[in-house]
Design a protein around this motif. Structure first.
Motif, short mmCIF file in Angstrom:
data_model
loop_
_atom_site.label_atom_id
_atom_site.label_comp_id
_atom_site.label_asym_id
_atom_site.label_seq_id
_atom_site.Cartn_x
_atom_site.Cartn_y
_atom_site.Cartn_z
N ARG A 1 37.43 -26.92 26.32
CA ARG A 1 38.87 -26.69 26.28
C ARG A 1 39.55 -27.01 27.61
NH1 ARG A 1 39.51 -21.11 22.66
NH2 ARG A 1 38.31 -21.88 20.86
N ARG A 2 39.27 -28.20 28.10
CA ARG A 2 39.88 -28.68 29.35
C ARG A 2 40.25 -30.14 29.20
NH1 ARG A 2 36.27 -32.04 31.66
NH2 ARG A 2 34.03 -31.69 31.27
N ALA A 3 41.03 -30.63 30.13
CA ALA A 3 41.40 -32.05 30.12
C ALA A 3 40.19 -32.89 30.56
CB ALA A 3 42.56 -32.30 31.07
N PRO A 4 39.97 -34.02 29.91
CA PRO A 4 38.83 -34.86 30.30
C PRO A 4 39.06 -35.51 31.66
CG PRO A 4 40.14 -35.97 28.64
CD PRO A 4 40.69 -34.59 28.77
N ARG A 5 37.97 -35.78 32.33
CA ARG A 5 38.01 -36.49 33.62
C ARG A 5 37.33 -37.84 33.42
NH1 ARG A 5 36.96 -31.01 35.01
NH2 ARG A 5 34.70 -31.37 34.85
N TRP A 6 38.14 -38.84 33.14
CA TRP A 6 37.60 -40.15 32.81
C TRP A 6 37.11 -40.88 34.05
CZ3 TRP A 6 37.11 -39.37 28.03
CH2 TRP A 6 38.14 -38.93 27.21
N THR A 7 36.04 -41.62 33.91
CA THR A 7 35.51 -42.47 34.99
C THR A 7 35.54 -43.94 34.66
OG1 THR A 7 33.23 -42.34 34.18
CG2 THR A 7 33.97 -40.60 35.71
N GLY A 8 35.78 -44.25 33.38
CA GLY A 8 35.76 -45.64 32.98
C GLY A 8 34.36 -46.20 32.88
N LYS A 9 33.38 -45.31 32.74
CA LYS A 9 31.97 -45.74 32.66
C LYS A 9 31.29 -45.15 31.43
CE LYS A 9 31.59 -45.95 37.69
NZ LYS A 9 30.89 -45.44 38.89
N ASN B 1 44.27 -41.47 28.09
CA ASN B 1 43.04 -41.76 27.34
C ASN B 1 42.10 -42.61 28.18
OD1 ASN B 1 44.21 -40.51 25.00
ND2 ASN B 1 45.43 -42.37 24.74
N THR B 2 40.82 -42.58 27.84
CA THR B 2 39.88 -43.39 28.60
C THR B 2 40.16 -44.88 28.40
OG1 THR B 2 37.58 -44.10 28.79
CG2 THR B 2 38.22 -43.12 26.71
N PRO B 3 40.13 -45.65 29.47
CA PRO B 3 40.36 -47.10 29.33
C PRO B 3 39.33 -47.77 28.45
CG PRO B 3 39.57 -46.55 31.55
CD PRO B 3 39.91 -45.26 30.88
N GLU C 1 28.47 -49.89 21.66
CA GLU C 1 28.63 -49.99 23.11
C GLU C 1 29.43 -48.80 23.64
OE1 GLU C 1 30.53 -53.73 23.57
OE2 GLU C 1 28.70 -54.90 23.15
N LEU C 2 30.46 -48.40 22.90
CA LEU C 2 31.31 -47.30 23.35
C LEU C 2 30.54 -45.98 23.36
CD1 LEU C 2 34.20 -46.49 24.19
CD2 LEU C 2 34.68 -46.08 21.78
N MET C 3 29.74 -45.73 22.33
CA MET C 3 29.02 -44.46 22.22
C MET C 3 27.99 -44.27 23.33
SD MET C 3 30.34 -42.71 19.82
CE MET C 3 29.11 -41.42 19.63
N ALA C 4 27.61 -45.35 23.99
CA ALA C 4 26.62 -45.26 25.07
C ALA C 4 27.25 -44.95 26.42
CB ALA C 4 25.83 -46.56 25.15
N THR C 5 28.57 -44.78 26.46
CA THR C 5 29.25 -44.58 27.74
C THR C 5 29.34 -43.11 28.12
OG1 THR C 5 31.47 -44.40 26.77
CG2 THR C 5 30.66 -46.62 27.28
N ALA C 6 29.49 -42.89 29.42
CA ALA C 6 29.66 -41.53 29.93
C ALA C 6 30.99 -40.93 29.49
CB ALA C 6 29.55 -41.53 31.45
N ASP C 7 32.01 -41.78 29.33
CA ASP C 7 33.33 -41.26 28.96
C ASP C 7 33.34 -40.63 27.57
OD1 ASP C 7 34.60 -41.67 31.31
OD2 ASP C 7 35.89 -43.32 30.64
N VAL C 8 32.55 -41.16 26.65
CA VAL C 8 32.48 -40.54 25.32
C VAL C 8 31.89 -39.14 25.42
CG1 VAL C 8 31.25 -40.62 23.11
CG2 VAL C 8 32.43 -42.64 23.94
N ARG C 9 30.82 -39.00 26.19
CA ARG C 9 30.23 -37.67 26.37
C ARG C 9 31.21 -36.74 27.07
NH1 ARG C 9 25.55 -35.33 25.75
NH2 ARG C 9 24.95 -33.56 27.05
#
Length: 260
Positions: free
Chosen positions: A252-260, A202-204, A235-243
């Motif tokens: 239908r793929r695994a997410p690629r988290w950046t922590g941003k 999961n995203t940090p 604050e969370l909804m404004a992050t790239a990881d939510v998008r």
């Protein structure tokens, strides 16, 4: 290592993928906590927080015991196992954004139990023992035990443990809801590392947000808890990881988290 040749080294961190494994390493003293161990634990938590590649920590003890708590001999010499602003062992009052999992074998007594209570998740061996025996020494469980235990299990059962000082088994800890996993002896650490891997998927940012909301809600009025949650969510909804999470679901793929 042979007991006659072994030197206790306090505590040390070791990386296991995206997990920081933190081991209290004083087996001859049943992994009790003195000033040196507290400083090393605090340093390990700093490493966990500072490294964006690390997603979770696992706290355990070396050679069959989690921790016997405060080193009474060191305390009699004037050493303190508390770190200002961070509490017992540098852990029990520390402000952490990343999940910490306790992997408990053997004894988690006094401050050792309080270290486990300060963690977000607990994996225990079925034959482990959890106890707060401070009243037997004229003390109270002041490292968070008297505060946290009545919030984690039914009040009267918590008070029995606090007032009698008698321990419960790992099996019983599971029945009371104190442990996330109860496993055969020797399997607490492998199971805790597997659990840490599941968290790392999961995203940090979301993990930190969950911890922030849960912390804000603890003891707060419901309206205040929702107000705090709205701030965290904004604050969370404004992050790239939510998008990225939403896009990955749609594609239908695994997410690629950046922590941003």
């Amino acid at each position: 290592m042979p007991g006659s040749d072994r030197k206790d080294v306090g505590a040390h961190p070791r990386r296991a993928g995206t997990t920081l494994l933190i081991t209290i390493d004083r087996p001859r003293a049943r992994n009790s906590v003195n000033a040196e161990v507290a400083a090393l634990l605090a340093s390990a938590l700093d490493e966990l927080e500072a490294d964006p590649e690390l997603r979770a920590g696992v706290l355990t003890g070396a050679e069959g015991d989690f921790s016997a708590g405060m080193d009474l001999k060191a305390a009699l010499r004037g050493e303190s196992p508390d770190i200002p602003g961070r509490g017992f062992g540098g852990v029990t009052e520390a402000d952490r954004t990343k999940p910490l999992i306790a992997a408990v074998e053997g004894w988690a007594m006094g401050g050792g139990f309080e270290l486990a209570l300060a963690c977000d998740l607990i994996v225990t061996a079925e034959d482990a023992h959890f106890g707060l025996p401070e009243v037997k020494r004229g003390l109270i469980a002041a490292g968070g035990g008297a505060i946290r235990l009545p919030r984690r299990i039914p009040y009267h059962l918590a008070m029995e443990m606090l007032l009698t000082g008698e321990p419960v088994s790992g099996d019983r800890a599971g029945e009371l809801g104190l442990a996330n996993r109860v496993v055969p002896a020797g399997q607490a650490l492998p199971e805790a590392l597997l659990l840490a891997e599941r968290l790392a998927a999961n995203t940090p940012l979301a993990l930190a947000a969950v911890k922030a909301v849960a912390r804000a809600a603890d003891g707060a009025a419901e309206a205040d808890a929702f107000a705090a949650q709205r701030t965290v969510m904004s604050e969370l909804m404004a992050t790239a990881d939510v998008r990225e999470g939403m896009t990955a679901f749609a594609e239908r793929r695994a997410p690629r988290w950046t922590g941003k």
